[in-house]
Design a protein around this motif. Structure first.
Motif, PDB file in Angstrom:
ATOM      1  N   LYS A 245     -81.304 -17.854 -43.108  1.00  0.00           N
ATOM      2  CA  LYS A 245     -80.422 -18.074 -44.258  1.00  0.00           C
ATOM      3  C   LYS A 245     -80.949 -17.240 -45.422  1.00  0.00           C
ATOM      4  O   LYS A 245     -82.122 -17.334 -45.784  1.00  0.00           O
TER       5      LYS A 245
ATOM      6  N   GLU B  60     -81.954 -23.304 -34.840  1.00  0.00           N
ATOM      7  CA  GLU B  60     -81.050 -23.081 -33.716  1.00  0.00           C
ATOM      8  C   GLU B  60     -81.141 -21.651 -33.184  1.00  0.00           C
ATOM      9  O   GLU B  60     -81.043 -21.414 -31.976  1.00  0.00           O
TER      10      GLU B  60
ATOM     11  N   TYR C 195     -85.707 -19.811 -41.764  1.00  0.00           N
ATOM     12  CA  TYR C 195     -85.306 -19.512 -40.394  1.00  0.00           C
ATOM     13  C   TYR C 195     -84.364 -20.619 -39.914  1.00  0.00           C
ATOM     14  O   TYR C 195     -84.584 -21.802 -40.200  1.00  0.00           O
ATOM     15  N   TYR C 196     -83.351 -20.249 -39.163  1.00  0.00           N
ATOM     16  CA  TYR C 196     -82.506 -21.247 -38.521  1.00  0.00           C
ATOM     17  C   TYR C 196     -83.197 -21.740 -37.244  1.00  0.00           C
ATOM     18  O   TYR C 196     -83.431 -20.946 -36.317  1.00  0.00           O
TER      19      TYR C 196
ATOM     20  N   MET D 235     -72.423 -21.602 -40.885  1.00  0.00           N
ATOM     21  CA  MET D 235     -73.851 -21.400 -41.126  1.00  0.00           C
ATOM     22  C   MET D 235     -74.575 -22.733 -40.993  1.00  0.00           C
ATOM     23  O   MET D 235     -74.057 -23.767 -41.406  1.00  0.00           O
ATOM     24  N   PHE D 236     -75.775 -22.699 -40.425  1.00  0.00           N
ATOM     25  CA  PHE D 236     -76.490 -23.934 -40.151  1.00  0.00           C
ATOM     26  C   PHE D 236     -77.046 -24.581 -41.417  1.00  0.00           C
ATOM     27  O   PHE D 236     -77.313 -25.785 -41.428  1.00  0.00           O
ATOM     28  N   ILE D 237     -77.251 -23.801 -42.454  1.00  0.00           N
ATOM     29  CA  ILE D 237     -77.697 -24.323 -43.751  1.00  0.00           C
ATOM     30  C   ILE D 237     -76.681 -23.892 -44.802  1.00  0.00           C
ATOM     31  O   ILE D 237     -76.305 -22.721 -44.878  1.00  0.00           O
TER      32      ILE D 237
END
Length: 454
Positions: free
Chosen positions: A110, A255, A252-253, A406-408
């Motif tokens: 991100k 996933e 960092y993601y 997006m994960f975040i």
């Protein structure tokens, strides 16, 4: 750099030889590094291949599959199962070892490593005055207006090759920051012009080119310090850069780290293909298990003294030092084909046969559209509302597009349709037109249906 020891398959060599064209001699010295091509072996049984002995029938599984949107994890797992070593007959390896390619900024992490490194440099007086105080020497595409604005703001503050006092001199810091963020001067004049917009984003290349005068090792040390600061800062933190307030954090993601680790376990080789300088990607990649031999980014030629020259490695028949192509849109495809597969000349700009394309490709922006489209197993897209990429993703022509918020801090739903049928595509000259499928048909406008919730 270790010498590649395994011989490429005859089929791949014939493709590379047919694609090769005579190019002019490098303008300067060799590139800063030369990543080894993907390991390729003949398609005959190889009795000493460790993975072929006693490998479980079941491929490695994503541990964080539940965190993916909809059936995305299933699409990804299917691609891994079909291409991974657990699908290979015992004692056999494929002619071309399967591989995956990932954009970096806002795909594996991100936020943006080029932003954070430039911010850190501005806050710590690490940007050097260019030779002759002439900012046109930092980019072939810099306009006179851009060079003059930088000269006026920064030209009297340091001798050529010496650090600019951007920590305290707000005017200089603001002018440099404006180039990075808006590609315009603080008074609104265009800073770059004339680049092929399918091969080059001059402001991205400029981030690497202003590192001229440093060695690659020095740039990696700078990037490492910026990385430490960005990972330490809390999510949502900001920092003062010049007179602006800017994002201060990166994450960092988990996933994506899980996906990359799963690919490696399955025998699918992951590569980072970034529109940031390679030295930055070299520093960040190990956080997900990708070493510097598997990072592709903006790469400069070296001067005889070992310092970065400001001139770029070429691809696709565009020679080293021409500064005409980088890891951007069709340039990403070119450097994948050149660096991973060993294909040279104009052929590297074209999609390869299916057997030579990546199993998986991941991206978040139009920067990534060519390499993501080239994937044969699954196209992984993190939705940042970028027109051309999202048109292809939502059109889902082959049924293998895995769109994920997006994960975040995912974006909310885009209310208007993506203008796929009219302006989503941008050509080499910056003209807008419709996005098209491989068969030339126009993609209809698409609604945004995969998004985050407040």
């Amino acid at each position: 750099m270790r010498t590649q020891r395994r011989v490429r398959a005859a089929g791949l060599l014939s493709i590379a030889m047919a694609a090769t064209t005579l190019s002019s001699a490098p303008v300067l010295a060799a590139p800063a590094s030369n990543p080894a091509p993907v390991a390729v072996t003949a398609g005959a049984p190889v009795s000493k291949e460790p993975a072929a002995r006693g490998w479980k029938d079941r491929c490695p599984q994503l541990k964080l599959a539940a965190n993916w949107y909809g059936n995305n994890a299933a699409l990804i797992q299917r691609a891994i199962d079909r291409a991974g070593r657990c699908s290979w007959p015992r004692g056999w390896v494929p002619q071309v070892r399967p591989y995956a390619v990932f954009d970096w900024d806002n795909t594996v992490i991100k936020n943006d490593i080029s932003d954070q490194t430039i911010f850190w440099m501005l806050r710590h007086n690490k940007i050097l005055q260019p030779p002759g105080r002439d900012w046109r020497k930092t980019s072939r595409f810099m306009t006179d207006a851009g060079a003059e604005a930088l000269r006026q703001a920064c030209g009297s503050l340091a001798r050529p090759g010496r650090p600019l006092p951007t920590r305290t001199n707000v005017r200089c810091a603001d002018e440099l920051l404006s180039v990075r963020k808006t590609q315009k001067t603080t008074t609104g004049a265009a800073v770059f012009a004339g680049a092929n917009e399918r091969y080059m984003e001059a402001s991205y290349a400029w981030v690497g080119q202003i590192m001229q005068g440093y060695t690659p090792a020095q740039v990696r040390r700078i990037a490492a310090k910026a990385r430490t600061a960005a990972l330490k800062a809390p999510i949502g933190a900001t920092q003062k850069v010049g007179s602006s307030t800017e994002t201060a954090w990166i994450r960092y993601y988990p996933e994506m780290r899980d996906l990359i680790h799963t690919l490696k376990k399955a025998g699918i080789e992951p590569w980072i293909v970034s529109a940031s300088p390679k030295e930055f990607a070299d520093v960040w990649g190990p956080g997900v298990g990708v070493d510097s031999r598997h990072t592709i980014g903006i790469e400069q030629l070296l001067l005889p003294n070992g310092k970065l020259s400001g001139h770029l490695r070429g691809c696709g028949g565009l020679p080293d030092g021409s500064d005409a192509i980088m890891t951007y849109i069709d340039g990403k495809r070119c450097f994948i084909n050149q660096t991973i597969l060993g294909v040279t000349g104009e052929k590297a700009l074209q999609p390869m046969p299916a057997s030579l394309r990546p199993t998986l490709a991941g991206g978040d922006a139009t920067t990534d559209v060519s390499m993501v489209r080239d994937a044969v197993g699954v196209h992984v897209v993190l939705n940042r509302n970028k027109d051309e990429l999202m048109c292809h993703a939502y059109d889902n022509a082959d049924g293998r597009w895995a769109i994920n918020p997006m994960f975040i801090q995912p974006l909310p739903q885009r209310k208007s349709l993506y203008p796929c049928s009219t302006t989503a595509y941008v050509d080499a000259h910056g003209n807008h037109g419709p996005a098209r499928r491989d068969d030339g048909s126009i993609i209809p406008d698409q609604a945004d249906t995969v998004f985050g919730t407040p």
